[in-house]
Design a protein around this motif. Structure first.
Motif, PDB file in Angstrom:
ATOM      1  N   ALA A 168      -4.370   5.381  -9.190  1.00  0.00           N
ATOM      2  CA  ALA A 168      -5.730   5.293  -9.713  1.00  0.00           C
ATOM      3  C   ALA A 168      -6.651   6.307  -9.032  1.00  0.00           C
ATOM      4  CB  ALA A 168      -6.279   3.880  -9.505  1.00  0.00           C
ATOM      5  N   ASP A 169      -7.610   6.786  -9.771  1.00  0.00           N
ATOM      6  CA  ASP A 169      -8.671   7.673  -9.276  1.00  0.00           C
ATOM      7  C   ASP A 169      -8.125   8.828  -8.421  1.00  0.00           C
ATOM      8  OD1 ASP A 169     -10.150   5.769 -10.540  1.00  0.00           O
ATOM      9  OD2 ASP A 169     -11.355   5.192  -8.810  1.00  0.00           O
ATOM     10  N   ASP A 170      -8.536   8.878  -7.157  1.00  0.00           N
ATOM     11  CA  ASP A 170      -8.145   9.981  -6.285  1.00  0.00           C
ATOM     12  C   ASP A 170      -6.798   9.738  -5.598  1.00  0.00           C
ATOM     13  OD1 ASP A 170     -10.541  11.613  -6.651  1.00  0.00           O
ATOM     14  OD2 ASP A 170     -11.545   9.889  -5.752  1.00  0.00           O
ATOM     15  N   GLU A 171      -6.165   8.665  -5.939  1.00  0.00           N
ATOM     16  CA  GLU A 171      -4.823   8.344  -5.416  1.00  0.00           C
ATOM     17  C   GLU A 171      -4.807   8.208  -3.894  1.00  0.00           C
ATOM     18  OE1 GLU A 171      -2.012  11.083  -7.282  1.00  0.00           O
ATOM     19  OE2 GLU A 171      -2.173   9.920  -9.144  1.00  0.00           O
ATOM     20  N   ILE A 172      -5.937   7.779  -3.326  1.00  0.00           N
ATOM     21  CA  ILE A 172      -6.018   7.555  -1.872  1.00  0.00           C
ATOM     22  C   ILE A 172      -5.087   6.391  -1.505  1.00  0.00           C
ATOM     23  CG2 ILE A 172      -7.559   6.992   0.055  1.00  0.00           C
ATOM     24  CD1 ILE A 172      -8.850   9.348  -1.195  1.00  0.00           C
ATOM     25  N   THR A 173      -5.190   5.310  -2.252  1.00  0.00           N
ATOM     26  CA  THR A 173      -4.355   4.142  -1.962  1.00  0.00           C
ATOM     27  C   THR A 173      -2.890   4.447  -2.205  1.00  0.00           C
ATOM     28  OG1 THR A 173      -6.119   2.549  -2.371  1.00  0.00           O
ATOM     29  CG2 THR A 173      -3.885   1.749  -2.678  1.00  0.00           C
ATOM     30  N   LEU A 174      -2.602   5.202  -3.258  1.00  0.00           N
ATOM     31  CA  LEU A 174      -1.213   5.598  -3.531  1.00  0.00           C
ATOM     32  C   LEU A 174      -0.590   6.244  -2.299  1.00  0.00           C
ATOM     33  CD1 LEU A 174       1.075   6.216  -5.753  1.00  0.00           C
ATOM     34  CD2 LEU A 174       0.048   8.475  -5.831  1.00  0.00           C
ATOM     35  N   ALA A 218       4.016 -20.943  -4.710  1.00  0.00           N
ATOM     36  CA  ALA A 218       5.199 -20.939  -3.840  1.00  0.00           C
ATOM     37  C   ALA A 218       5.242 -19.689  -2.975  1.00  0.00           C
ATOM     38  CB  ALA A 218       6.458 -21.025  -4.682  1.00  0.00           C
ATOM     39  N   GLY A 219       4.372 -18.739  -3.288  1.00  0.00           N
ATOM     40  CA  GLY A 219       4.371 -17.512  -2.510  1.00  0.00           C
ATOM     41  C   GLY A 219       3.385 -16.502  -3.069  1.00  0.00           C
ATOM     42  N   ILE A 220       3.348 -15.350  -2.419  1.00  0.00           N
ATOM     43  CA  ILE A 220       2.469 -14.261  -2.870  1.00  0.00           C
ATOM     44  C   ILE A 220       3.184 -12.924  -2.708  1.00  0.00           C
ATOM     45  CG2 ILE A 220       0.220 -15.329  -2.384  1.00  0.00           C
ATOM     46  CD1 ILE A 220       0.216 -13.852   0.326  1.00  0.00           C
ATOM     47  N   VAL A 221       2.729 -11.969  -3.504  1.00  0.00           N
ATOM     48  CA  VAL A 221       3.090 -10.580  -3.227  1.00  0.00           C
ATOM     49  C   VAL A 221       1.803  -9.880  -2.826  1.00  0.00           C
ATOM     50  CG1 VAL A 221       4.137  -8.445  -4.039  1.00  0.00           C
ATOM     51  CG2 VAL A 221       4.806 -10.633  -5.077  1.00  0.00           C
ATOM     52  N   ILE A 222       1.742  -9.421  -1.589  1.00  0.00           N
ATOM     53  CA  ILE A 222       0.610  -8.589  -1.203  1.00  0.00           C
ATOM     54  C   ILE A 222       0.901  -7.213  -1.781  1.00  0.00           C
ATOM     55  CG2 ILE A 222      -0.787  -7.700   0.682  1.00  0.00           C
ATOM     56  CD1 ILE A 222       0.255 -10.003   2.408  1.00  0.00           C
ATOM     57  N   SER A 223       0.016  -6.748  -2.638  1.00  0.00           N
ATOM     58  CA  SER A 223       0.303  -5.531  -3.403  1.00  0.00           C
ATOM     59  C   SER A 223      -0.980  -4.974  -3.985  1.00  0.00           C
ATOM     60  CB  SER A 223       1.267  -5.887  -4.549  1.00  0.00           C
ATOM     61  OG  SER A 223       1.340  -4.835  -5.510  1.00  0.00           O
ATOM     62  N   ASN A 224      -1.050  -3.662  -4.080  1.00  0.00           N
ATOM     63  CA  ASN A 224      -2.168  -3.053  -4.807  1.00  0.00           C
ATOM     64  C   ASN A 224      -1.637  -2.338  -6.055  1.00  0.00           C
ATOM     65  OD1 ASN A 224      -1.135  -0.548  -3.827  1.00  0.00           O
ATOM     66  ND2 ASN A 224      -2.279  -0.857  -1.927  1.00  0.00           N
ATOM     67  N   HIS A 225      -0.509  -2.853  -6.572  1.00  0.00           N
ATOM     68  CA  HIS A 225       0.029  -2.347  -7.829  1.00  0.00           C
ATOM     69  C   HIS A 225       0.478  -0.885  -7.672  1.00  0.00           C
ATOM     70  CE1 HIS A 225      -0.091  -3.868 -12.154  1.00  0.00           C
ATOM     71  NE2 HIS A 225       0.421  -2.675 -12.305  1.00  0.00           N
ATOM     72  N   GLY A 226       1.003  -0.585  -6.515  1.00  0.00           N
ATOM     73  CA  GLY A 226       1.473   0.779  -6.297  1.00  0.00           C
ATOM     74  C   GLY A 226       0.344   1.802  -6.351  1.00  0.00           C
ATOM     75  N   GLY A 227      -0.866   1.380  -5.912  1.00  0.00           N
ATOM     76  CA  GLY A 227      -2.004   2.301  -5.906  1.00  0.00           C
ATOM     77  C   GLY A 227      -2.480   2.683  -7.290  1.00  0.00           C
ATOM     78  N   ARG A 228      -2.183   1.849  -8.284  1.00  0.00           N
ATOM     79  CA  ARG A 228      -2.524   2.193  -9.664  1.00  0.00           C
ATOM     80  C   ARG A 228      -3.757   1.465 -10.167  1.00  0.00           C
ATOM     81  NH1 ARG A 228       2.014   4.376 -12.255  1.00  0.00           N
ATOM     82  NH2 ARG A 228       1.910   3.302 -14.251  1.00  0.00           N
ATOM     83  N   GLN A 229      -4.330   0.573  -9.324  1.00  0.00           N
ATOM     84  CA  GLN A 229      -5.470  -0.213  -9.794  1.00  0.00           C
ATOM     85  C   GLN A 229      -6.752   0.194  -9.070  1.00  0.00           C
ATOM     86  OE1 GLN A 229      -4.411  -1.116 -12.878  1.00  0.00           O
ATOM     87  NE2 GLN A 229      -5.671  -2.889 -12.439  1.00  0.00           N
ATOM     88  N   LEU A 230      -7.098  -0.506  -7.975  1.00  0.00           N
ATOM     89  CA  LEU A 230      -8.344  -0.196  -7.285  1.00  0.00           C
ATOM     90  C   LEU A 230      -8.097   0.821  -6.176  1.00  0.00           C
ATOM     91  CD1 LEU A 230     -11.362  -0.795  -6.925  1.00  0.00           C
ATOM     92  CD2 LEU A 230     -10.696  -2.594  -5.319  1.00  0.00           C
ATOM     93  N   ASP A 231      -8.617   2.025  -6.370  1.00  0.00           N
ATOM     94  CA  ASP A 231      -8.407   3.026  -5.335  1.00  0.00           C
ATOM     95  C   ASP A 231      -9.230   2.673  -4.102  1.00  0.00           C
ATOM     96  OD1 ASP A 231      -7.134   5.221  -4.341  1.00  0.00           O
ATOM     97  OD2 ASP A 231      -8.599   6.675  -5.069  1.00  0.00           O
ATOM     98  N   THR A 232      -8.682   2.970  -2.937  1.00  0.00           N
ATOM     99  CA  THR A 232      -9.166   2.610  -1.602  1.00  0.00           C
ATOM    100  C   THR A 232      -9.045   1.114  -1.305  1.00  0.00           C
ATOM    101  OG1 THR A 232     -11.550   2.531  -2.103  1.00  0.00           O
ATOM    102  CG2 THR A 232     -10.668   4.642  -1.326  1.00  0.00           C
ATOM    103  N   SER A 233      -8.268   0.390  -2.073  1.00  0.00           N
ATOM    104  CA  SER A 233      -7.865  -0.944  -1.605  1.00  0.00           C
ATOM    105  C   SER A 233      -6.768  -0.690  -0.557  1.00  0.00           C
ATOM    106  CB  SER A 233      -7.357  -1.805  -2.757  1.00  0.00           C
ATOM    107  OG  SER A 233      -6.096  -1.357  -3.197  1.00  0.00           O
ATOM    108  N   PRO A 234      -6.641  -1.605   0.410  1.00  0.00           N
ATOM    109  CA  PRO A 234      -5.745  -1.303   1.543  1.00  0.00           C
ATOM    110  C   PRO A 234      -4.272  -1.395   1.172  1.00  0.00           C
ATOM    111  CG  PRO A 234      -6.633  -3.508   1.755  1.00  0.00           C
ATOM    112  CD  PRO A 234      -7.304  -2.905   0.559  1.00  0.00           C
TER     113      PRO A 234
END
Ligand SMILES: Cc1cc2nc3c(=O)[nH]c(=O)nc-3n(C[C@H](O)[C@H](O)[C@H](O)COP(=O)(O)O)c2cc1C
Ligand SMILES: *[C@@H]1O[C@H](CO)[C@@H](O)[C@H](O)[C@H]1NC(C)=O
Ligand SMILES: *[C@@H]1O[C@H](CO)[C@@H](O)[C@H](O)[C@H]1NC(C)=O
Ligand SMILES: *[C@@H]1O[C@H](CO)[C@@H](O)[C@H](O)[C@H]1NC(C)=O
Length: 493
Positions: free
Chosen positions: A135-141, A348-364
């Motif tokens: 997403a965006d500038d691909e910082i999170t990617l 039953a659980g979670i996946v901590i994920s930012n969708h491979g950096g494809r959603q909110l840029d600058t999410s950790p």
């Protein structure tokens, strides 16, 4: 079935009457133009023509029968009336075909970036853009993988590491490795067979696959490609029409899927500009709406929000629990507070994920969120032997997996590398990517002085710099000047 000539179909090439040929059948999609999740432009591009080649990579074969009324099918096209156009090979396509012919032997592929490098040269431009973009500038990617470099290992020596065992279990199901193949849409963009390649490789490597809602293959095809007893999980995009979601969930459960991963990080799709630019090239620029960017953007956003419900919220977990016995995992958690909420709502659980950096840029990155999420879950009283925490994003080395396990993850999800391996070397490629990670992980375990997953803990990693995003290090100019950069595998162009 009624036969119609291709000439007759060709007349229905406008928004007023839009017919398409798909796999020899004629469909009247005029009423569906505004509903199509991919937008109407692409339908109009193929109006009056055979759209099979464009349809196949991005739709499961049964999608029309599933979602559109039977009346849209007008019968079959008279095959004898079809005139096949001969396509000119573009210079780019010639280069790509050369790269495909000259790709390295699979035994020369030594790490996951080798597969990415070959994929970049051999994938169709639209597939590469869709798979690789963030997403965006691909910082999170970029951060997703880079964050692992801010964690240092603390090896222990003089431990008997003759036998190393890295088998584990996910939600109570055995896995040969703390890694699963995560859900990525549109497998057929990269390989004509699509996600079934991943299903077969998952079985060969005895790991679990998370089947995507937006797979190019139908659920039946993926289930059919699995063996009896092979564990599969199902990833769900929640539809605004909950009846559709209910039907999908019940079908997935009936067909034997063992867990439901609900994707929570995509109430609206992120801007993936590499991908957007491709679409500009592919679609004819003279369509009416192109004159007005705003209208088109609204159209796409509306189409997508119709399909993925932006209204999804925590209270919905209760409803999902009422319609399925599959354990529910929320995919796309990005902070400790939400990790705790998922536990409180009975997941039953979670996946901590930012969708491979494809959603909110600058999410950790997930690996940065992980320690705080584990700490918060423990503080809230969660029993982490009964609540699985997974992470995905940027996993490229065995040491990345080790760091994730050390910080409390039960397993990690692998996304793009599976797509790149599938696209370049098919089944063998995916098998090799998993095997390479297993080999690396085994080596890291030995060099870290551990012999089983349960011995790996947070005392073995130094995360003092993990949260530090301005970690300045003195530059080693002398060394940098003589250092020869590692080069990924290249095709022998
Ligand atoms: C091409 C592509 C398609 C994806 N499609 C989906 C999807 O349909 N549903 C979903 O929950 N996540 C999807 N994801 C996100 C992945 O499940 C995962 O979170 C991410 O790819 C992990 O990062 P990695 O690619 O660095 O391994 C997709 C990712 C990629 C790269
Ligand atoms: C090391 O472990 C292996 C396998 O558990 C065992 O067979 C071997 O005797 C051990 N070696 C020593 C020196 O303890
Ligand atoms: C199931 O798999 C078999 C063997 O691979 C194949 O012949 C058959 O067509 C498949 N059926 C479906 C519904 O995909
Ligand atoms: C980690 O494991 C080691 C060796 O098994 C143990 O001594 C240590 O107490 C553990 N540390 C934590 C933080 O759990």
């Amino acid at each position: 079935m009624k036969l119609t000539s291709a000439l007759e179909v060709a007349k229905h090439n406008s928004p007023e009457s839009c017919w398409l040929i798909i796999h020899g059948k004629i469909y009247d999609l005029t009423e569906f133009l505004n509903e199509h999740p991919g937008g109407k432009k692409i339908l109009l591009k193929y109006a009056g023509k055979d759209a099979t080649e464009a349809f196949d990579p991005i739709h499961p074969i049964d999608i029309i029968a599933k979602y559109l009324p039977p009346e849209v099918c007008l019968g079959e096209v008279d095959a004898s009336t079809i005139i096949v156009e001969k396509k000119e090979e573009t210079p780019e396509e010639k280069i790509r075909q050369t790269a495909i012919r000259n790709k390295p032997h699979i035994s020369e592929m030594l790490n996951l970036y080798d597969f990415e490098a070959v994929a970049k040269q051999t994938l169709r431009a639209d597939a590469w853009a869709y798979y690789s973009s963030g997403a965006d500038d691909e910082i999170t990617l970029r951060e997703n993988h880079n964050a692992f470099h801010r964690i240092w290992l603390k090896p222990r020596v003089m431990v008997n590491v003759t036998n190393v065992d890295f088998s584990t279990n996910l939600l109570g199901h055995k896995s040969s490795f703390p890694l699963y193949i995560t859900a990525c849409a549109l497998g057929k963009l990269g390989h004509p067979e699509g996600e079934v390649v991943l299903t077969r490789a998952a079985n060969q490597q005895k790991i679990i696959q998370l089947l995507p809602t937006l797979a190019s293959c139908s659920l039946d095809e993926m289930i059919n490609a699995s063996i009896v007893g092979q564990v599969l999980f199902y990833q769900l995009y929640v539809n605004s029409d909950r009846k559709i979601s209910e039907q999908i969930v019940r079908t997935a459960e009936a067909k034997g899927c063992k867990a439901l991963f609900i994707t929570a990080d995509a109430p609206q799709l992120g801007r993936r500009e590499k991908d957007m630019r491709q679409k500009f090239v592919i679609n004819p620029p003279d369509m009416q709406e192109d004159k007005d960017l705003k209208t088109r953007d609204e159209g796409a956003a509306r189409a997508i929000s119709k399909f993925i419900d932006p209204g999804l919220c925590w209270n919905d977990v209760k409803w999902f629990k009422s319609i399925t016995k599959m354990p529910i995992v929320i995919k796309g958690i990005q902070c400790a507070e939400d990790a705790v909420l998922a536990w409180k709502y009975g997941c039953a659980g979670i996946v901590i994920s930012n969708h491979g950096g494809r959603q909110l840029d600058t999410s950790p990155s997930a690996i940065e969120v992980l320690p705080s999420a584990i700490a918060a879950l423990k503080a809230a009283g969660a029993d982490l032997t009964k609540f699985d925490v997974y992470i995905d994003g940027g996993i490229r080395r065995g040491s990345d997996i080790f760091k994730a396990i050390a910080l409390g993850a039960k397993a990690v999800g692998l996304g793009r590398p599976t797509l790149y391996a599938m696209s370049t070397y098919g089944d063998e490629g995916v098998e090799r990517v998993i095997q390479l990670l297993k080999d690396e992980f085994e080596m890291v375990m030995r060099l870290m002085g551990v012999t089983s997953i349960d011995q790996i803990n947070s005392s073995m990693v130094d995360i003092s710099n993990l949260g530090n995003h301005i970690a300045a290090a003195p530059r080693d100019y002398l060394s940098a000047g003589v250092y020869e950069k590692m080069q990924p595998k290249q095709s022998k162009l």
